[in-house]
Design an enzyme around this catalytic site. Structure first.
Site, PDB file in Angstrom:
ATOM      1  N   LYS A 140     -10.078  -0.163  -2.203  1.00  0.00           N
ATOM      2  CA  LYS A 140      -9.835  -0.347  -0.730  1.00  0.00           C
ATOM      3  C   LYS A 140     -10.240   0.877   0.224  1.00  0.00           C
ATOM      4  O   LYS A 140      -9.719   2.029  -0.033  1.00  0.00           O
ATOM      5  CB  LYS A 140      -8.554  -0.843  -0.377  1.00  0.00           C
ATOM      6  CG  LYS A 140      -8.232  -1.090   1.158  1.00  0.00           C
ATOM      7  CD  LYS A 140      -6.842  -1.602   1.592  1.00  0.00           C
ATOM      8  CE  LYS A 140      -6.619  -1.507   2.951  1.00  0.00           C
ATOM      9  NZ  LYS A 140      -5.254  -2.235   3.203  1.00  0.00           N
ATOM     10  N   LYS A 188      -6.975   3.346  -2.770  1.00  0.00           N
ATOM     11  CA  LYS A 188      -7.023   3.203  -1.398  1.00  0.00           C
ATOM     12  C   LYS A 188      -7.320   4.507  -0.893  1.00  0.00           C
ATOM     13  O   LYS A 188      -6.737   5.535  -1.238  1.00  0.00           O
ATOM     14  CB  LYS A 188      -6.074   2.450  -0.562  1.00  0.00           C
ATOM     15  CG  LYS A 188      -6.116   2.417   0.949  1.00  0.00           C
ATOM     16  CD  LYS A 188      -5.045   1.616   1.686  1.00  0.00           C
ATOM     17  CE  LYS A 188      -4.986   1.928   3.172  1.00  0.00           C
ATOM     18  NZ  LYS A 188      -3.717   1.447   3.747  1.00  0.00           N
ATOM     19  N   ASP A 210       0.866  -1.101  -0.089  1.00  0.00           N
ATOM     20  CA  ASP A 210       0.010  -0.012   0.002  1.00  0.00           C
ATOM     21  C   ASP A 210       0.846   1.363   0.067  1.00  0.00           C
ATOM     22  O   ASP A 210       1.562   1.454   1.053  1.00  0.00           O
ATOM     23  CB  ASP A 210      -0.828  -0.018   1.242  1.00  0.00           C
ATOM     24  CG  ASP A 210      -1.988  -1.154   1.179  1.00  0.00           C
ATOM     25  OD1 ASP A 210      -2.082  -2.247   0.331  1.00  0.00           O
ATOM     26  OD2 ASP A 210      -2.940  -0.998   2.066  1.00  0.00           O
TER      27      ASP A 210
END
Length: 221
Positions: free
Chosen positions: A180, A151, A89
């Site tokens: 996400k 995300k 991430d």
């Protein structure tokens, strides 16, 4: 829907110790969470502790500000994978995005994806720091790269994911780009709502209370 398997059980507090990480891992095993999300320093430990399980190891790169030199981000990602991470991430360079240096953003994301190969790459755009129009632009930008997920948040800004964020992202993302949701997800209602809005992964440090919500809900029927 089995929400357990799409939760990234998260501990990114700077004061977290190896013992805290071990507790997180035991919780992930007990509740069959799909992944844990931890700082890079703990990846080797997690790899050892999660041996013979299906629980993925997610770690963060360029975290939480995103303003590190691109070559440092690439090296950090490469080392994380070498240490046993399954997914990365990374935080987008928000300053470069704000000044519309979009090619820089595209290049950085694609370079990191090239570095990690078939491993999953999620790009954190930090929606709290963006206007609705900027969220739309950032979503289109990430969609044009080789990233696997967009995300919403690091969890370190003044707010996390919101319903408006998810709606904008869903409207502007490519078909291949997954979502996400992360940051401030503290209850089952939020998770169910974000799932309806298109999120298929959730980053939260409140996983246990959410699972309790889910169990209580099931017991009502």
């Amino acid at each position: 829907m089995n929400f357990n398997v799409i939760i990234d059980h998260t501990l990114l507090k700077p004061q977290a110790t190896s013992q805290d990480i071990k507790i997180l891992i035991e919780e992930a095993k007990k509740y069959n969470f799909g992944a844990i999300c931890i700082a890079p320093i703990w990846v080797k430990l997690a790899k050892k502790e999660l041996k013979n399980t299906n629980i993925k190891i997610v770690t963060v790169i360029g975290f939480p500000l995103g303003s590190q030199i691109s070559a440092i981000k690439q090296k950090e990602a490469s080392l994380a994978i070498a240490h046993g991470a399954d997914e990365i991430d990374m935080v987008m360079n928000i300053g470069k995005f704000k000044e519309k240096d979009f090619q820089f953003i595209i290049n950085e994301i694609n370079q990191i994806k090239k570095e990690i190969g078939a491993k999953i790459l999620k790009v954190i755009i930090e929606t709290a720091l963006l206007s609705p129009h900027e969220i739309a632009d950032a979503t289109k930008l990430v969609s044009s790269t080789n990233a696997d997920f967009i995300k919403t948040s690091t969890g370190f800004s003044y707010r996390g994911a919101s319903e408006q964020d998810l709606k904008i992202i869903k409207e502007n993302k490519s078909e291949k780009l997954a979502i996400k949701a992360a940051g401030g997800i503290t209850n089952l209602a939020d998770m169910e709502n974000f799932y309806r809005l298109g999120a298929t992964r959730f980053g939260t440090s409140k996983s246990l209370s959410i699972i309790k919500n889910l169990t209580d809900k099931k017991n009502q029927y």
